[in-house]
Design a protein around this motif. Structure first.
Motif, PDB file in Angstrom:
ATOM      1  N   ALA A 240     -13.925  18.552  33.566  1.00 27.16           N
ATOM      2  CA  ALA A 240     -13.311  18.099  32.492  1.00 27.16           C
ATOM      3  C   ALA A 240     -12.797  19.245  31.506  1.00 27.16           C
ATOM      4  N   ALA A 241     -11.615  18.934  30.867  1.00 30.86           N
ATOM      5  CA  ALA A 241     -11.217  19.972  29.957  1.00 30.86           C
ATOM      6  C   ALA A 241     -11.114  18.929  28.371  1.00 30.86           C
ATOM      7  N   LEU A 242     -11.465  19.496  27.604  1.00 31.30           N
ATOM      8  CA  LEU A 242     -11.322  18.763  26.044  1.00 31.30           C
ATOM      9  C   LEU A 242     -11.012  19.692  25.161  1.00 31.30           C
ATOM     10  N   VAL A 243     -10.140  19.205  24.159  1.00 35.77           N
ATOM     11  CA  VAL A 243      -9.470  19.999  23.114  1.00 35.77           C
ATOM     12  C   VAL A 243      -9.195  19.031  21.970  1.00 35.77           C
ATOM     13  N   GLY A 244      -9.246  19.599  20.874  1.00 34.77           N
ATOM     14  CA  GLY A 244      -8.714  18.761  19.476  1.00 34.77           C
ATOM     15  C   GLY A 244      -7.307  19.094  19.163  1.00 34.77           C
ATOM     16  N   ASP A 266     -10.567  16.077  34.321  1.00 32.25           N
ATOM     17  CA  ASP A 266      -9.959  14.949  33.320  1.00 32.25           C
ATOM     18  C   ASP A 266      -9.799  15.812  32.025  1.00 32.25           C
ATOM     19  N   LEU A 267      -8.745  15.205  31.544  1.00 28.42           N
ATOM     20  CA  LEU A 267      -8.158  16.039  30.480  1.00 28.42           C
ATOM     21  C   LEU A 267      -8.522  15.084  29.073  1.00 28.42           C
ATOM     22  N   THR A 268      -9.107  15.500  28.274  1.00 32.06           N
ATOM     23  CA  THR A 268      -9.368  14.717  26.936  1.00 32.06           C
ATOM     24  C   THR A 268      -8.629  15.122  25.648  1.00 32.06           C
ATOM     25  N   VAL A 269      -7.696  14.874  25.099  1.00 31.32           N
ATOM     26  CA  VAL A 269      -7.281  15.721  23.557  1.00 31.32           C
ATOM     27  C   VAL A 269      -7.854  14.433  22.592  1.00 31.32           C
ATOM     28  N   CYS A 270      -8.748  15.195  21.667  1.00 33.93           N
ATOM     29  CA  CYS A 270      -9.281  14.305  20.530  1.00 33.93           C
ATOM     30  C   CYS A 270      -8.702  14.310  19.355  1.00 33.93           C
ATOM     31  N   PRO A 271      -7.824  13.130  18.760  1.00 29.69           N
ATOM     32  CA  PRO A 271      -6.938  13.160  17.655  1.00 29.69           C
ATOM     33  C   PRO A 271      -7.825  13.476  16.361  1.00 29.69           C
ATOM     34  N   GLY A 272      -7.289  14.375  15.643  1.00 26.90           N
ATOM     35  CA  GLY A 272      -7.828  14.766  14.152  1.00 26.90           C
ATOM     36  C   GLY A 272      -8.925  15.625  14.404  1.00 26.90           C
ATOM     37  N   ALA A 273      -9.145  16.370  15.594  1.00 26.04           N
ATOM     38  CA  ALA A 273     -10.273  17.310  15.678  1.00 26.04           C
ATOM     39  C   ALA A 273      -9.766  18.832  15.654  1.00 26.04           C
ATOM     40  N   GLY A 274     -10.710  19.519  15.348  1.00 26.72           N
ATOM     41  CA  GLY A 274     -10.238  21.036  15.607  1.00 26.72           C
ATOM     42  C   GLY A 274     -11.213  21.930  16.719  1.00 26.72           C
ATOM     43  N   HIS A 275     -11.446  22.928  16.549  1.00 23.04           N
ATOM     44  CA  HIS A 275     -11.961  23.863  17.443  1.00 23.04           C
ATOM     45  C   HIS A 275     -13.556  23.531  17.817  1.00 23.04           C
ATOM     46  N   MET A 276     -14.259  22.991  17.001  1.00 26.36           N
ATOM     47  CA  MET A 276     -15.526  22.475  17.010  1.00 26.36           C
ATOM     48  C   MET A 276     -15.936  21.276  17.442  1.00 26.36           C
ATOM     49  N   LEU A 277     -15.364  21.134  18.617  1.00 28.26           N
ATOM     50  CA  LEU A 277     -15.695  19.738  19.229  1.00 28.26           C
ATOM     51  C   LEU A 277     -17.123  19.247  19.376  1.00 28.26           C
ATOM     52  N   MET A 278     -17.908  20.119  19.773  1.00 29.98           N
ATOM     53  CA  MET A 278     -19.425  19.889  19.988  1.00 29.98           C
ATOM     54  C   MET A 278     -19.939  19.164  18.630  1.00 29.98           C
ATOM     55  N   GLU A 280     -17.861  18.088  15.963  1.00 26.11           N
ATOM     56  CA  GLU A 280     -16.740  17.238  15.390  1.00 26.11           C
ATOM     57  C   GLU A 280     -16.615  15.881  16.092  1.00 26.11           C
ATOM     58  N   ARG A 281     -17.035  16.037  17.677  1.00 25.05           N
ATOM     59  CA  ARG A 281     -16.971  14.706  18.348  1.00 25.05           C
ATOM     60  C   ARG A 281     -17.908  14.892  19.364  1.00 25.05           C
ATOM     61  N   PRO A 282     -18.993  14.836  18.971  1.00 24.48           N
ATOM     62  CA  PRO A 282     -20.412  15.236  19.774  1.00 24.48           C
ATOM     63  C   PRO A 282     -20.404  14.040  20.873  1.00 24.48           C
ATOM     64  N   ALA A 283     -20.181  12.711  20.674  1.00 26.28           N
ATOM     65  CA  ALA A 283     -20.417  11.808  21.473  1.00 26.28           C
ATOM     66  C   ALA A 283     -19.524  11.960  22.864  1.00 26.28           C
ATOM     67  N   ILE A 284     -18.302  12.350  22.527  1.00 29.26           N
ATOM     68  CA  ILE A 284     -17.060  12.589  23.611  1.00 29.26           C
ATOM     69  C   ILE A 284     -17.565  13.730  24.334  1.00 29.26           C
ATOM     70  N   VAL A 285     -18.069  14.888  23.838  1.00 23.34           N
ATOM     71  CA  VAL A 285     -18.414  15.990  24.657  1.00 23.34           C
ATOM     72  C   VAL A 285     -19.701  15.674  25.323  1.00 23.34           C
ATOM     73  N   THR A 286     -20.627  14.923  24.743  1.00 21.63           N
ATOM     74  CA  THR A 286     -21.928  14.799  25.682  1.00 21.63           C
ATOM     75  C   THR A 286     -21.602  13.845  26.875  1.00 21.63           C
ATOM     76  N   ALA A 287     -20.775  12.985  26.372  1.00 24.97           N
ATOM     77  CA  ALA A 287     -20.079  11.739  27.431  1.00 24.97           C
ATOM     78  C   ALA A 287     -19.544  12.737  28.726  1.00 24.97           C
ATOM     79  N   ALA A 288     -18.666  13.393  28.328  1.00 23.58           N
ATOM     80  CA  ALA A 288     -18.106  14.438  29.434  1.00 23.58           C
ATOM     81  C   ALA A 288     -19.110  15.368  30.056  1.00 23.58           C
ATOM     82  N   LEU A 289     -20.177  15.806  29.429  1.00 23.96           N
ATOM     83  CA  LEU A 289     -20.969  16.587  30.252  1.00 23.96           C
ATOM     84  C   LEU A 289     -21.899  15.479  31.268  1.00 23.96           C
ATOM     85  N   ALA A 290     -22.231  14.302  30.759  1.00 25.09           N
ATOM     86  CA  ALA A 290     -22.886  13.578  31.485  1.00 25.09           C
ATOM     87  C   ALA A 290     -21.618  13.106  32.672  1.00 25.09           C
ATOM     88  N   GLN A 291     -20.599  12.603  32.395  1.00 19.79           N
ATOM     89  CA  GLN A 291     -19.793  12.280  33.591  1.00 19.79           C
ATOM     90  C   GLN A 291     -19.533  13.347  34.612  1.00 19.79           C
TER      91      GLN A 291
END
Length: 309
Positions: A240-244, A266-278, A280-291
């Motif tokens: 998985a690759a995630l970015v704000g 899987d590529l996930t782009v998080c609207p409104g988020a910056g560099h600190m996704l863990m 800013e978007r902890p649920a999305i990061v945790t879900a990616a780790l779980a997936q």
């Protein structure tokens, strides 16, 4: 609470390590933090991954050399190739057997790529999944800070000059009073639309623990790294690759090129988020780790929808 331990590297540097979960868990997930940061930036994943996954998992997080509660680095050791070697040592010391998932934020993601490049056989034997968060395989190619090109060039010149000065700072850390003054700049550089006060506190506290030499000396290696070819040779690992979309340091093209190089990413782009996704978007990061961990264990059908997390 995580068990605190340490790993002493061949050159004598002691790394601070935190381990959660039981030794007999079927898989180990490694969490690698970003440049100038430490394991505390993963605190929501350290507490949330086990529950989200619903399967026993062992989680290992450690502070890189020159960062957090780990020992300082020499200038010669402040480069990405050394960090890749350090990761190999930590894996050997704390997870000598069984499949592993590697997750890296920013510098941590680059460390994973360097480990894959420098230790290809070891990587192939052990790594079962990859998660890249707000990182790049192309140095500073895409880093424009969200600013016009002329201003970007001036900032890069100032940054490079400042890094050279900091690299002579030895074991000194950033003084807390200076960090208070820098907090607004860190908030602009690292976060997107919203920044919870406690997240900025965690981030500035981590920066306060980073060795000035490490902050400065890693800059050259970070800016020059090119590892897309390395990624393309890794095959069909779950990834998985995630970015704000407001990331000023590793903007979306960085994650897009990583995902393009890895056929199962899987590529996930998080609207409104910056560099600190863990943070800013902890649920999305945790879900990616779980997936990715589920896929590494052979249970991809249980993977959650990252966009809905």
């Amino acid at each position: 609470m995580p068990q605190r331990s340490s790993v002493t590297l061949p050159d004598g540097v002691r790394l601070h390590v935190e381990i959660s979960g039981t030794d007999d868990a079927p898989i180990t997930v490694f969490l690698l933090h970003g440049w100038t940061l430490d394991t505390r930036t993963w605190h929501r994943q350290l507490s949330g991954l086990q529950e989200t996954l619903g399967t026993p998992v062992r989680i290992v997080a450690y502070d890189a050399r020159g960062h957090g509660r780990s020992g300082g680095t020499s200038r010669a050791g402040a480069n990405l190739a050394q960090l890749g070697d350090d990761l190999a040592e930590v894996i050997t010391a704390v997870a000598p057997t069984g499949p592993i998932v590697l997750a890296g934020h920013s510098l941590g993601g680059m460390t994973i790529m360097e480990f894959a490049h420098g230790h290809p056989r070891f990587f192939a034997l052990r790594v079962a999944g990859l998660v890249f968060i707000s990182t790049t395989a192309e140095g500073h190619t895409h880093t424009v800070y969200g600013l016009p090109p002329r201003i970007t060039r001036l900032i890069r010149l100032a940054e490079t000059t400042g890094a050279g000065i900091l690299a002579r700072g030895g074991s000194w850390r950033v003084h807390r009073y200076l960090l208070r003054a820098l907090a607004p700049s860190l908030r602009w550089l690292l976060f997107g639309d919203r920044c919870a006060p406690e997240d900025l506190i965690v981030t500035t506290a981590a920066v306060a623990r980073a060795q000035l030499l490490a902050i400065g000396a890693f800059r050259s290696s970070v800016g020059e790294q090119q590892r897309l070819t390395t990624l393309a040779a890794l095959g069909d690992l779950p990834a998985a690759a995630l970015v704000g979309d407001q990331d000023r340091l590793t903007p979306p093209p960085c994650a897009e090129s990583i995902a393009a190089a890895l056929p199962n990413a899987d590529l996930t782009v998080c609207p409104g988020a910056g560099h600190m996704l863990m943070l800013e978007r902890p649920a999305i990061v945790t879900a990616a780790l779980a997936q990715v961990t589920r896929a590494a264990l052979g249970n991809p059908q249980d993977a959650p929808d990252l966009q809905a997390a």
